[in-house]
Design a protein around this motif. Structure first.
Motif, mmCIF file in Angstrom:
data_model
loop_
_atom_site.group_PDB
_atom_site.id
_atom_site.type_symbol
_atom_site.label_atom_id
_atom_site.label_comp_id
_atom_site.label_asym_id
_atom_site.label_seq_id
_atom_site.Cartn_x
_atom_site.Cartn_y
_atom_site.Cartn_z
ATOM 1 N N GLN A 3 16.442 21.801 -82.821
ATOM 2 C CA GLN A 3 15.715 20.556 -82.587
ATOM 3 C C GLN A 3 14.318 20.887 -82.059
ATOM 4 O O GLN A 3 14.165 21.764 -81.209
ATOM 5 C CB GLN A 3 16.430 19.663 -81.562
ATOM 6 N N LEU A 4 13.344 20.177 -82.598
ATOM 7 C CA LEU A 4 11.968 20.291 -82.130
ATOM 8 C C LEU A 4 11.551 18.940 -81.582
ATOM 9 O O LEU A 4 11.570 17.948 -82.304
ATOM 10 C CB LEU A 4 11.038 20.697 -83.271
ATOM 11 N N ALA A 5 11.191 18.903 -80.314
ATOM 12 C CA ALA A 5 10.827 17.648 -79.656
ATOM 13 C C ALA A 5 9.355 17.661 -79.303
ATOM 14 O O ALA A 5 8.904 18.516 -78.529
ATOM 15 C CB ALA A 5 11.677 17.451 -78.404
ATOM 16 N N GLU A 6 8.613 16.713 -79.894
ATOM 17 C CA GLU A 6 7.171 16.609 -79.631
ATOM 18 C C GLU A 6 6.895 15.565 -78.558
ATOM 19 O O GLU A 6 7.656 14.599 -78.397
ATOM 20 C CB GLU A 6 6.410 16.201 -80.901
ATOM 21 N N SER A 7 5.788 15.736 -77.876
ATOM 22 C CA SER A 7 5.310 14.744 -76.921
ATOM 23 C C SER A 7 3.806 14.904 -76.776
ATOM 24 O O SER A 7 3.239 15.924 -77.186
ATOM 25 C CB SER A 7 5.993 14.908 -75.565
ATOM 26 N N LEU A 20 -0.752 18.036 -77.116
ATOM 27 C CA LEU A 20 0.579 17.878 -77.677
ATOM 28 C C LEU A 20 1.464 19.044 -77.250
ATOM 29 O O LEU A 20 0.991 20.171 -77.114
ATOM 30 C CB LEU A 20 0.519 17.822 -79.199
ATOM 31 N N SER A 21 2.741 18.733 -77.054
ATOM 32 C CA SER A 21 3.726 19.758 -76.720
ATOM 33 C C SER A 21 4.894 19.669 -77.691
ATOM 34 O O SER A 21 5.248 18.582 -78.145
ATOM 35 C CB SER A 21 4.251 19.571 -75.294
ATOM 36 N N CYS A 22 5.476 20.798 -77.969
ATOM 37 C CA CYS A 22 6.670 20.853 -78.826
ATOM 38 C C CYS A 22 7.619 21.880 -78.230
ATOM 39 O O CYS A 22 7.258 23.048 -78.087
ATOM 40 C CB CYS A 22 6.302 21.244 -80.245
ATOM 41 N N THR A 23 8.822 21.420 -77.905
ATOM 42 C CA THR A 23 9.825 22.301 -77.318
ATOM 43 C C THR A 23 11.008 22.431 -78.262
ATOM 44 O O THR A 23 11.538 21.423 -78.734
ATOM 45 C CB THR A 23 10.289 21.774 -75.963
ATOM 46 N N ALA A 24 11.409 23.666 -78.498
ATOM 47 C CA ALA A 24 12.535 23.946 -79.379
ATOM 48 C C ALA A 24 13.809 24.120 -78.580
ATOM 49 O O ALA A 24 13.803 24.694 -77.490
ATOM 50 C CB ALA A 24 12.262 25.202 -80.184
ATOM 51 N N SER A 25 14.901 23.629 -79.147
ATOM 52 C CA SER A 25 16.208 23.817 -78.532
ATOM 53 C C SER A 25 17.235 23.956 -79.650
ATOM 54 O O SER A 25 16.962 23.667 -80.809
ATOM 55 C CB SER A 25 16.562 22.649 -77.617
ATOM 56 N N VAL A 92 -0.050 11.220 -87.884
ATOM 57 C CA VAL A 92 1.189 11.624 -87.218
ATOM 58 C C VAL A 92 1.211 13.148 -87.215
ATOM 59 O O VAL A 92 1.033 13.782 -88.263
ATOM 60 C CB VAL A 92 2.438 11.075 -87.936
ATOM 61 N N TYR A 93 1.399 13.716 -86.047
ATOM 62 C CA TYR A 93 1.407 15.161 -85.890
ATOM 63 C C TYR A 93 2.858 15.648 -85.784
ATOM 64 O O TYR A 93 3.629 15.140 -84.964
ATOM 65 C CB TYR A 93 0.615 15.565 -84.646
ATOM 66 N N TYR A 94 3.180 16.621 -86.623
ATOM 67 C CA TYR A 94 4.536 17.153 -86.690
ATOM 68 C C TYR A 94 4.562 18.604 -86.245
ATOM 69 O O TYR A 94 3.745 19.418 -86.698
ATOM 70 C CB TYR A 94 5.067 17.094 -88.113
ATOM 71 N N CYS A 95 5.500 18.901 -85.395
ATOM 72 C CA CYS A 95 5.757 20.284 -85.023
ATOM 73 C C CYS A 95 6.610 20.924 -86.112
ATOM 74 O O CYS A 95 7.496 20.270 -86.677
ATOM 75 C CB CYS A 95 6.488 20.321 -83.688
ATOM 76 N N HIS A 96 6.349 22.171 -86.399
ATOM 77 C CA HIS A 96 7.187 22.891 -87.350
ATOM 78 C C HIS A 96 7.448 24.300 -86.830
ATOM 79 O O HIS A 96 6.703 24.829 -86.010
ATOM 80 C CB HIS A 96 6.546 22.949 -88.741
ATOM 81 N N HIS A 105 11.940 24.216 -89.934
ATOM 82 C CA HIS A 105 12.360 23.072 -89.133
ATOM 83 C C HIS A 105 11.170 22.188 -88.806
ATOM 84 O O HIS A 105 10.041 22.675 -88.627
ATOM 85 C CB HIS A 105 13.019 23.561 -87.840
ATOM 86 N N TRP A 106 11.452 20.888 -88.712
ATOM 87 C CA TRP A 106 10.429 19.895 -88.398
ATOM 88 C C TRP A 106 10.830 19.060 -87.212
ATOM 89 O O TRP A 106 12.011 18.758 -87.029
ATOM 90 C CB TRP A 106 10.231 18.943 -89.580
ATOM 91 N N GLY A 107 9.841 18.645 -86.423
ATOM 92 C CA GLY A 107 10.056 17.612 -85.441
ATOM 93 C C GLY A 107 9.910 16.250 -86.086
ATOM 94 O O GLY A 107 9.596 16.139 -87.276
ATOM 95 N N ARG A 108 10.101 15.203 -85.298
ATOM 96 C CA ARG A 108 10.046 13.838 -85.837
ATOM 97 C C ARG A 108 8.633 13.293 -85.891
ATOM 98 O O ARG A 108 8.384 12.274 -86.532
ATOM 99 C CB ARG A 108 10.931 12.916 -85.004
#
Length: 116
Positions: A3-7, A20-25, A92-96, A105-108
């Protein structure tokens, strides 16, 4: 499963900044590459910036000198510092992330809106 969670998205005036931040889990926590894409309405998704496991960075020409990508030492969180924002940065900015297994993998996504 990864899971990639953006904020960090939001509304900002021209010339402003956002981070922007993106954390992987999840099960796969080792990545060869992490970064950010963006997609504006009616446009194709485009690469903004990426950072490899060895620290090598890559930027789109349109953001060079204004955006900076960085990551934590654990390489589980990546940041995108965006300065001197312009209306054309609205998207819209997507983490990958590309895991060491080769999976992609992609974030939402998180909305960034720059008002003129």
């Amino acid at each position: 499963q990864v899971q990639l969670a953006e904020s960090g998205g939001g509304l900002v005036q021209t010339g402003g900044s956002l981070r922007l931040s993106c954390t992987a889990s999840g099960r796969i926590l080792s990545f060869n590459l992490m970064g950010w894409y963006r997609q504006a309405p009616g446009e194709q998704r485009e690469l903004v910036a990426s950072i490899a496991a060895n620290g090598a960075v890559n930027y789109a020409d349109s953001v060079t000198g204004r955006f900076r990508i960085s990551r934590t030492n654990t390489y589980r969180t990546v940041y995108l510092q965006m300065d001197n924002l312009k209306p054309d940065d609205t998207a819209v900015y997507y983490c990958h992330a590309i895991a060491v297994t080769g999976s992609f993998h992609w974030g939402r996504g998180t909305q960034v809106t720059v008002s003129s």
